[in-house]
Design a protein around this motif. Structure first.
Motif, PDB file in Angstrom:
ATOM      1  N   GLY A 106      25.609  43.624  27.837  1.00 50.11           N
ATOM      2  CA  GLY A 106      26.224  42.396  27.362  1.00 50.11           C
ATOM      3  C   GLY A 106      25.950  42.166  25.887  1.00 50.11           C
ATOM      4  O   GLY A 106      25.372  43.012  25.195  1.00 50.11           O
TER       5      GLY A 106
ATOM      6  N   ALA B 211      32.801  41.495  24.957  1.00 50.82           N
ATOM      7  CA  ALA B 211      31.595  41.554  25.781  1.00 50.82           C
ATOM      8  C   ALA B 211      30.895  40.203  25.854  1.00 50.82           C
ATOM      9  O   ALA B 211      30.345  39.832  26.906  1.00 50.82           O
ATOM     10  N   ARG B 212      30.910  39.464  24.747  1.00 45.06           N
ATOM     11  CA  ARG B 212      30.217  38.162  24.729  1.00 45.06           C
ATOM     12  C   ARG B 212      30.884  37.167  25.659  1.00 45.06           C
ATOM     13  O   ARG B 212      30.217  36.417  26.390  1.00 45.06           O
TER      14      ARG B 212
ATOM     15  N   ARG C  49      33.208  38.022  27.991  1.00 42.22           N
ATOM     16  CA  ARG C  49      33.663  38.705  29.198  1.00 42.22           C
ATOM     17  C   ARG C  49      35.187  38.611  29.351  1.00 42.22           C
ATOM     18  O   ARG C  49      35.715  38.214  30.401  1.00 42.22           O
TER      19      ARG C  49
ATOM     20  N   SER D 225      32.834  48.509  23.676  1.00 44.29           N
ATOM     21  CA  SER D 225      33.030  47.955  25.015  1.00 44.29           C
ATOM     22  C   SER D 225      32.221  48.726  26.052  1.00 44.29           C
ATOM     23  O   SER D 225      31.597  48.132  26.942  1.00 44.29           O
TER      24      SER D 225
ATOM     25  N   ARG E  35      29.399  46.754  27.964  1.00 45.31           N
ATOM     26  CA  ARG E  35      29.927  46.246  29.222  1.00 45.31           C
ATOM     27  C   ARG E  35      29.853  47.251  30.373  1.00 45.31           C
ATOM     28  O   ARG E  35      30.059  46.880  31.526  1.00 45.31           O
TER      29      ARG E  35
END
Length: 782
Positions: A8, A61-62, A64, A146, A150
């Motif tokens: 993340g 990622a932050r 989602r 990513s 993630r």
């Protein structure tokens, strides 16, 4: 074993480390693209693409974000940032995209790939050719970030930069510029990322003292650094010691779109330029030429016995491959003494696809109403230093060319032949070969023979274009050259003299080719010899020539040769004699009939003494050539085998070092001075083997917990035996250490039995039990 939870982007520190390492991989992967562009515009495009991709990946990622949002974000960034970054010439002020720029950007996503590999490098920021690295950089940076933030497999984040690296190599240059540097840089950054992932994985599955964790991470970093150092030293040594084969890239396999064989040879129709109706027509006005210097149209190195052409049959030779020149050519590696020269050419009556110039081209800039069309259709062949356009030049076209010109030697006799391999030519006529032997005996040095051959043409040749009273057959086939060598006087023009001189120079040993172009003053000299100078004064005067301008008319057309000297430079040599009155033709030489020879008396009878006297002496024993050949073959095989084994040893040396370290560790444990240490060492050996096979052995857990991690009854029994032997008041009984090690050997066999050979080899060279130590020095706790 559970899969790792994605990292993340919620914590700033780890996210920053991840971004820095991934960006380092992407920057290293961009290195093979630099020789294709060699322009600051490429650095800007690459930086914008990587920055945009990283931003999209981190934000995704932050928060989602869904995958389709990420894809739309990449497409939007491509449209908004693509024009100023990848098509800067179509952006307003270099920042705001224009509709035409967006069209070029979208078309470049599909078309610029092929255009990039059919054009000469470096290309700079020409048209939309920055689209490939920009688009790949944007996509791969987004994918890499990513995956790193993630994915449950963050190590796979090295794959997108690897794709970018491979694409740069495949679409890159033929030579090996930055090849070693790019490979080493990517290796270092990729290993750094994998070490970072391994450390994060260890921290996710282990807990314990902070000092021991730091030491474990330090050992892992040092171990990876040692492996990288060994690999770098080995790769560097191999690149220096072993011959570098030519690189097979896409650029080397594609056929360029300009085909010189589809156009007439510049030497065909040579005499049409001297027709009295067009001989005085102005062809070109040139600024910047040195006094007496000429202008070359094209260099011809292929001859089939009938016509000299540019490029070999079906353009198979390197001289027949023309590529586009959008930006500039790097001539810094040209051998020999050279000097820069810049000329400006204005086209008047000249109408041909061949672009006249001088020396080896560095930069070409077209002007006039067709500047854009000519720029896009200009092609160049670096082997012959010949330029061409798809459609013929016409009046009103102009261009400026910057070139490097070789410095001509003071004497031809000083030259030594070069080593270039040119397309094969037919054997020259016997009469021409006899003439060469007459002018330049084969016992002389090549340079001396070349100078004598040129002087022979100057002294014995006469110029006639076949338009006056003296007949002279046109063409440059082999039979025409044979006539040139036998006629007295020798009569021809540049078409015959240049071809004959090229064949003779090749016979001497010099790589030679025919050059067609313009030399100043040729028309005036021919007119003065023909007695037309006074008549020309009464004709209508032509426009005055401006100061600093060299004007070439149709009658200034000429052909000469270029020979390559030992340093690789091509030197212009003019075999054409000066125009002068032609004497009367000499009558054919009468055939000389030799008188019959008188009969010879019969030889005297031989005696036995004469036979003995004439018997050859018995030669001394000669060495066995077959034995020498066998020894040489054996030595050659041994040499090649040694090189192969050396390379294999360098490649295998890191893995062998790991195996040797594990063998030595096992020996020290089994030969420890006390029975307790030998028993503890046995358990450590089993725990390390389990860790190498991928079991998450925690250093601070008990032996029973470590055995439970492996699973099965036998590890639990061994852990109990080791705990009882180590902590019993009376110590272990005699022979317990041997029983423990026998059990360890049996358990190790069980660990490897259900696994494939590949998995067993991977465990044998695993650094898990070396770099991080699966257990502490004293093994698990009781």
């Amino acid at each position: 074993m559970t899969a790792r939870v994605p990292a993340g982007a919620r914590r700033f520190g780890p996210t920053l480390v991840t971004v820095v390492l991934v960006v380092a991989m992407l920057a290293a992967a961009m290195l093979p693209w630099w020789p294709v562009y060699e322009s600051p515009a490429f650095l800007v495009a690459a930086a914008i693409a990587i920055a945009a991709g990283v931003a999209i990946g981190v934000i995704g990622a932050r928060f989602r974000l869904a995958s389709w949002i990420i894809v739309l974000s990449v497409f939007a960034a491509y449209l908004v940032l693509g024009v100023p970054a990848a098509v800067p010439g179509a952006a307003i002020g270099g920042i705001l995209p224009t509709p035409s720029g967006i069209v070029e950007l979208l078309a470049g996503a599909a078309l610029s790939w092929k255009q990039l590999v059919t054009i000469s490098v470096p290309v700079g920021s020409y048209q939309a050719l920055l689209v490939p690295p920009f688009l790949l950089g944007l996509v791969t940076s987004t994918a890499a970030i990513s995956i790193a933030l993630r994915s449950r497999r963050p190590a796979a984040a090295a794959l997108p930069p690897a794709v970018l690296l491979i694409a740069g190599i495949a679409l890159g240059v033929v030579h090996s510029a930055l090849a070693v540097e790019a490979g080493i840089a990517f290796l270092i950054t990729a290993v750094a990322w994998l070490v970072r992932v391994a450390i994060a994985d260890r921290r996710a599955i282990t807990s314990g003292r902070r000092v021991e964790a730091v030491l474990t991470d330090a050992r892992r970093v040092l171990g990876a650094s040692a492996l990288v150092a060994i690999a770098v030293v080995g790769a560097t040594a191999a690149s220096v010691a072993l011959p570098v084969p030519p690189r097979n890239v896409v650029r080397a396999e594609l056929q360029p779109p300009f085909e010189p064989r589809r156009h007439d040879s510049p030497l065909a129709g040579f005499r049409a330029a001297f027709d009295e109706d067009v001989a005085d027509d102005v062809m070109l006005d040139v600024r910047g030429l040195r006094e007496g210097a000429g202008l070359r149209m094209a260099a011809l190195d292929s001859y089939d016995g009938i016509v000299f052409t540019v490029g070999g049959a079906e353009s198979a030779s390197a001289s027949g491959r023309f590529t586009r020149v959008p930006y500039r050519l790097d001539q810094s590696g040209v051998s020999g003494d050279t000097e820069p020269l810049a000329i400006e050419v204005e086209v008047e009556g000249y109408a041909d696809v061949w672009v006249p110039g001088v020396g080896r081209l560095e930069r070409m800039t077209f002007g006039g109403p067709r500047a854009e069309v000519l720029t896009e259709s200009f092609f160049y062949n670096e082997v012959t230093s010949t330029g061409a356009v798809q459609r013929p030049l016409q009046s009103g076209d102009r261009y400026a060319a910057s070139s490097v010109v070789p410095v001509a030697p003071e004497e031809l006799a000083e030259l030594s032949p070069g080593s270039s391999v040119l397309p094969a030519v037919p054997e020259m006529p016997e009469k021409l070969a006899q003439l060469l032997d007459e002018w330049a005996p084969s016992s002389d040095e090549p340079g001396v023979r070349l100078q004598a051959m040129i002087e022979g043409f100057h002294e014995n040749g006469y110029v006639s274009h076949g338009l006056g009273e003296v007949p002279s057959r046109s063409g440059h086939s082999l039979d025409r050259l044979a006539d040139l060598a036998t006629e007295r006087p020798m009569v021809g023009d540049g078409e015959q003299y240049a071809v004959a001189a090229a064949l003779m120079a090749r016979r001497i040993g010099f790589p030679a080719r025919v050059v067609v172009g313009y030399l100043p003053g040729g028309a005036e000299e021919a007119a003065s010899v023909a007695g037309e100078a006074e008549q020309g004064e009464s004709d209508v005067e032509s426009d005055p020539v401006p100061d600093g301008v060299t004007r070439f008319v149709s009658g200034d057309k000429q052909a000469w040769i270029e020979v390559q000297r030992a340093d690789g430079a091509w030197i212009a040599v003019d075999p054409n004699p000066n125009p002068r009155p032609i004497p009367e033709r000499e009558p054919d030489q009468p055939t000389i009939v030799s008188r019959p020879q008188s009969a010879l008396p019969p030889p005297a009878e031989r005696t036995p003494v004469d036979d003995l006297a004439n018997e050859p002496e018995t030669p001394p024993d000669e060495p066995d050539d077959s034995a020498d050949a066998w020894v040489q073959t054996l030595l050659a095989v041994l040499g090649v085998s040694g090189i192969v084994l050396g390379v294999l040893a360098v490649i295998a040396s890191p893995f062998l070092a790991i195996i040797v370290a594990k063998v030595r560790r096992r020996r020290l444990r089994r030969k420890a001075p006390s029975a307790v240490e030998r028993i503890e060492g046995g358990w450590q050996e089993f725990a390390d083997s389990a860790a190498d096979y991928g079991y998450p052995i925690r250093p601070m857990s008990t032996r029973a917990e470590q055995a439970a991690t492996v699973g099965g009854l036998a590890p639990l029994v061994l852990a109990s035996v080791v705990d009882r032997a180590v902590f019993a008041p009376d110590g272990p009984a005699e022979g317990d250490d041997l029983l423990v090690w026998d059990s360890v050997d049996e358990l190790q066999e069980r660990l490897g039995a259900p696994r494939s050979l590949r998995e067993r080899l991977r465990a044998a060279v695993s650094l898990t039990s070396l770099g991080g130590y699966a257990v502490t020095r004293r093994g698990g706790r009781p």
